[in-house]
Design an enzyme around this catalytic site. Structure first.
Site, PDB file in Angstrom:
ATOM      1  CB  ILE A 272      -1.037  -0.042   1.268  1.00 15.46           C
ATOM      2  CG1 ILE A 272      -0.238  -0.124   2.515  1.00 15.46           C
ATOM      3  CG2 ILE A 272      -1.885  -1.124   0.956  1.00 15.46           C
ATOM      4  CD1 ILE A 272      -1.092   0.402   3.666  1.00 15.46           C
ATOM      5  CG  HIS A 445       9.142   0.259 -40.937  1.00 14.15           C
ATOM      6  ND1 HIS A 445       8.041   0.066 -40.200  1.00 14.15           N
ATOM      7  CD2 HIS A 445       9.134  -0.666 -41.952  1.00 14.15           C
ATOM      8  CE1 HIS A 445       7.185  -0.891 -40.962  1.00 14.15           C
ATOM      9  NE2 HIS A 445       8.016  -1.521 -41.783  1.00 14.15           N
TER      10      HIS A 445
HETATM   11  P1  NAI Z   1       1.996   2.785  -4.793  1.00 12.32           P
HETATM   12  O1  NAI Z   1       1.808   3.914  -4.148  1.00 12.32           O
HETATM   13  O2  NAI Z   1       2.335   2.465  -6.169  1.00 12.32           O
HETATM   14  O3  NAI Z   1       0.524   1.777  -4.676  1.00 12.32           O
HETATM   15  C1  NAI Z   1      -0.286   1.534  -3.420  1.00 12.32           C
HETATM   16  C2  NAI Z   1      -1.884   1.403  -3.957  1.00 12.32           C
HETATM   17  O4  NAI Z   1      -2.187   1.123  -2.618  1.00 12.32           O
HETATM   18  C3  NAI Z   1      -2.472   2.469  -4.215  1.00 12.32           C
HETATM   19  O5  NAI Z   1      -3.239   2.224  -5.298  1.00 12.32           O
HETATM   20  C4  NAI Z   1      -3.220   3.000  -3.031  1.00 12.32           C
HETATM   21  O6  NAI Z   1      -4.504   3.565  -3.356  1.00 12.32           O
HETATM   22  C5  NAI Z   1      -3.632   1.498  -2.465  1.00 12.32           C
HETATM   23  N1  NAI Z   1      -4.007   1.552  -1.075  1.00 12.32           N
HETATM   24  C6  NAI Z   1      -3.339   2.251  -0.089  1.00 12.32           C
HETATM   25  N2  NAI Z   1      -3.853   2.017   1.124  1.00 12.32           N
HETATM   26  C7  NAI Z   1      -4.741   1.061   0.875  1.00 12.32           C
HETATM   27  C8  NAI Z   1      -5.677   0.131   1.890  1.00 12.32           C
HETATM   28  N3  NAI Z   1      -5.670   0.124   2.890  1.00 12.32           N
HETATM   29  N4  NAI Z   1      -6.312  -0.828   1.296  1.00 12.32           N
HETATM   30  C9  NAI Z   1      -6.131  -1.128  -0.140  1.00 12.32           C
HETATM   31  N5  NAI Z   1      -5.419  -0.383  -0.989  1.00 12.32           N
HETATM   32  C10 NAI Z   1      -4.622   0.677  -0.409  1.00 12.32           C
HETATM   33  O7  NAI Z   1       2.766   1.655  -3.717  1.00 12.32           O
HETATM   34  P2  NAI Z   1       3.514   0.363  -3.890  1.00 12.32           P
HETATM   35  O8  NAI Z   1       2.767  -0.449  -4.932  1.00 12.32           O
HETATM   36  O9  NAI Z   1       3.462  -0.299  -2.649  1.00 12.32           O
HETATM   37  O10 NAI Z   1       5.004   0.726  -4.430  1.00 12.32           O
HETATM   38  C11 NAI Z   1       5.578   1.697  -3.441  1.00 12.32           C
HETATM   39  C12 NAI Z   1       6.695   2.637  -4.257  1.00 12.32           C
HETATM   40  O11 NAI Z   1       7.656   1.934  -4.892  1.00 12.32           O
HETATM   41  C13 NAI Z   1       5.923   3.364  -5.361  1.00 12.32           C
HETATM   42  O12 NAI Z   1       6.137   4.659  -4.901  1.00 12.32           O
HETATM   43  C14 NAI Z   1       6.726   3.106  -6.449  1.00 12.32           C
HETATM   44  O13 NAI Z   1       7.091   4.263  -7.166  1.00 12.32           O
HETATM   45  C15 NAI Z   1       7.890   2.207  -6.171  1.00 12.32           C
HETATM   46  N6  NAI Z   1       8.040   1.190  -6.973  1.00 12.32           N
HETATM   47  C16 NAI Z   1       8.521   1.477  -8.468  1.00 12.32           C
HETATM   48  C17 NAI Z   1       8.434   0.462  -9.198  1.00 12.32           C
HETATM   49  C18 NAI Z   1       8.992   0.825 -10.406  1.00 12.32           C
HETATM   50  O14 NAI Z   1       9.079   1.754 -10.865  1.00 12.32           O
HETATM   51  N7  NAI Z   1       8.688  -0.197 -11.662  1.00 12.32           N
HETATM   52  C19 NAI Z   1       8.423  -1.200  -8.898  1.00 12.32           C
HETATM   53  C20 NAI Z   1       7.642  -1.090  -7.561  1.00 12.32           C
HETATM   54  C21 NAI Z   1       7.733  -0.147  -6.559  1.00 12.32           C
END
Ligand code: NAI
Ligand code: FAD
Length: 466
Positions: A272, A445
């Site tokens: 989350i 292309h």
């Molecule tokens: P996130 O901020 O991307 O997603 C968290 C999600 O959980 C959101 O959709 C939010 O609305 C939801 N949420 C929050 N509280 C909740 C609850 N109580 N019940 C249900 N849903 C809830 O965070 P995530 O996926 O944990 O990733 C953390 C960080 O790590 C992100 O900021 C991301 O930038 C970084 N990350 C980046 C990646 C990439 O660049 N490919 C890959 C993995 C992580």
């Protein structure tokens, strides 16, 4: 400079922000040390984040392609068998190789690794493993860790309710994995285990997945993931969890209130969000306060309110991304050395490494509209010859430009190689490109990138292939 201090620069934390800052500082002739409490260098990204997740995403993507997806369409008949220990082994090897590589780079650049947790004694001194070390400049690059969900206690050692670190290390494909949070981690790691055979349910509090991304992208991504078999429970909150042996039971409620339901899972992934690491840093000793989100505020040069103390990466505001932390690492070292280090925070690409990949840079259509009149050009990957030939029809490119100046304000892509494609757009935006600049640039292309050219042409209504 270092005469009255042990070092010119001490960096706290060796993630992509910290290790890059340390290397750049050393390259610029500054006597540098880096404190890291983990057993290996590289921070979240190399140890338990970007790298191990991509190792499993890559491997599981091949497994799925072989198991009945793309291979069969290409006329390749195979019956793949999952060897999870080997798949996990190559993940561990990837991490080992890259974290060892940072250790090699530290030695090469004569950077001292101060092994242990660093705590401020004063603005120019930290204590690490009982020893005090001083520096003219101290850079806080302590990163972030998982945000806990009250009532849903993570215990990676049991492997039932886990965070991203636990979800990377599962030794068995779960029958049913429930992911709490439809953000980047949930979708990437949910995709890994779905491809390997798990039923995956994503519970998201908001009414759509991937908050912060362009509205069209969020809707289309949801459609694609549902087609792949992921089940979504949107506008739903988890209000409790209990674990009985190897099974977890979660209580779910509609976000707006209403009757509760329960759902069982073999593995629950809590994803989350992440929060900045500042506990035990001793910020009170130097009079540095946090903002409401627990982050350290800095000025444009990454200096904090305390002279000589700087901060970068996940611990400061902005997207929690490795490349953002790296660029800030270079900039802060350059500023400390008296050069001009700048990061353009308006042009930080972000990528979700699912299949197809999802990438964006700049403003969403919604945010751009709030700022003024815009023009939008869209091109479907289905009409891109390379994507079509490769059996990768899902997705689109969307270019958002200022209605008057035609300057590109944002680009959003869903495509198999969106993460690679977005680089050309970020570069174009750094140079202040208009959509016409992209439209009149010759693209090779057949490439997926031609879809960017066509979407740019669509801004003024003249794509060729639709
Ligand atoms: P996130 O901020 O991307 O997603 C968290 C999600 O959980 C959101 O959709 C939010 O609305 C939801 N949420 C929050 N509280 C909740 C609850 N109580 N019940 C249900 N849903 C809830 O965070 P995530 O996926 O944990 O990733 C953390 C960080 O790590 C992100 O900021 C991301 O930038 C970084 N990350 C980046 C990646 C990439 O660049 N490919 C890959 C993995 C992580
Ligand atoms: P970190 O990488 O978190 O490093 C901070 C380091 O500081 C840690 O090693 C910690 O042990 C150390 N530390 C903390 N406090 C102290 C102290 N007091 N003393 C000594 N050491 C200390 N981002 C992307 O851009 N692309 C991705 O594909 C991607 N995938 C991810 C996948 C997962 C599963 C996760 C969890 C994250 C992912 N991220 C990704 C986000 C990325 O990992 C972070 O944005 C990035 O690591 C932040 O870098 P950082 O240097 O600020 O901090």
């Amino acid at each position: 400079m270092a005469d009255q201090f042990d070092y010119d620069v001490i960096v706290i934390g060796s993630g992509p922000g910290g290790y890059v800052a340390a290397i750049r500082a050393a390259q610029l002739g500054l006597k540098t040390a880096c404190a890291e409490s983990r057993e290996t260098l590289g921070g979240t990204c190399l140890n338990v984040g970007c790298i191990p997740s991509k190792a499993l995403l890559h491997a599981s993507e091949y497994f799925e392609a072989a198991a009945g997806g793309t291979f069969a369409k290409l006329g390749i008949k195979v019956k793949p068998e999952l060897d999870l220990p080997t798949m996990q082994g190559q993940r561990v090897d990837a991490v080992k190789g890259l974290t060892g590589g940072i250790e090699f780079l530290f030695k090469k650049n004569k950077i001292d690794w101060l092994k242990g947790h660093a705590t401020f004694v004063d603005a120019h001194t930290v204590e690490v493993a009982g020893e005090k070390k001083s520096a003219k400049n101290i850079i806080i690059a302590t990163g972030s860790s998982v945000t806990p969900l009250p009532g849903v206690d993570v215990d990676n050692s049991k492997g039932v309710i886990v965070d991203s670190t636990g979800a990377l290390e599962l030794d068995k494909v779960p029958g049913h994995m429930v992911v709490i949070g439809g953000g980047v981690i949930g979708l990437e790691l949910g995709s890994v285990w779905r491809r390997l055979g798990a039923k995956v349910t994503v519970v998201e509090y908001l009414d759509q997945i991937l908050p912060g991304m362009d509205g069209d992208v969020r809707k289309e991504a949801n459609k694609i993931f549902r087609k792949q078999g992921i089940e979504f429970k949107l506008s739903t909150k988890v209000t409790g969890a209990s674990v009985n042996g190897k099974t977890a039971t979660l209580t779910l409620e509609p976000a707006a209130g209403g009757p509760a339901e329960t759902i069982e899972a073999d593995v629950v992934l809590v994803s989350i969000g992440r929060r900045p690491n500042t506990d035990g840093l001793g910020l009170d000793k130097i009079g540095l306060e946090l903002n409401k989100r627990g982050q350290i505020e800095t000025d444009h040069e990454f200096g904090t309110k305390v002279p000589g103390v700087w901060a970068i990466g996940d611990v400061i505001p902005g997207p929690m991304l490795a490349h953002k932390a790296e660029d800030e690492g270079i900039a802060v070292a350059e500023n400390i050395a008296g050069l001009t280090g700048i990061v353009n925070h308006d042009v930080i690409p972000s990528v979700v490494y699912t299949m197809p990949e999802i990438a964006g840079v700049g403003l969403t259509e919604e945010a751009a509209k709030e700022k003024g009149a815009i023009k939008v050009g869209k091109f479907p990957m289905l009409a891109n010859s390379r994507a079509k030939t490769n059996h990768e029809p899902d997705g689109f490119v969307k270019v958002i430009a200022d209605a008057e100046s035609d300057k590109v304000l944002g680009v959003w892509i869903i495509a198999s190689v969106a993460g690679t494609m977005i680089a050309q757009v970020a570069q174009a935006m750094e140079f202040g490109a208009s959509s016409e600049d992209i439209a009149y640039t010759c693209h090779a292309h057949p490439t997926h990138n031609e879809a960017i050219k066509e979407a740019a042409m669509a801004v003024t209504g003249k794509p060729i292939h639709i």
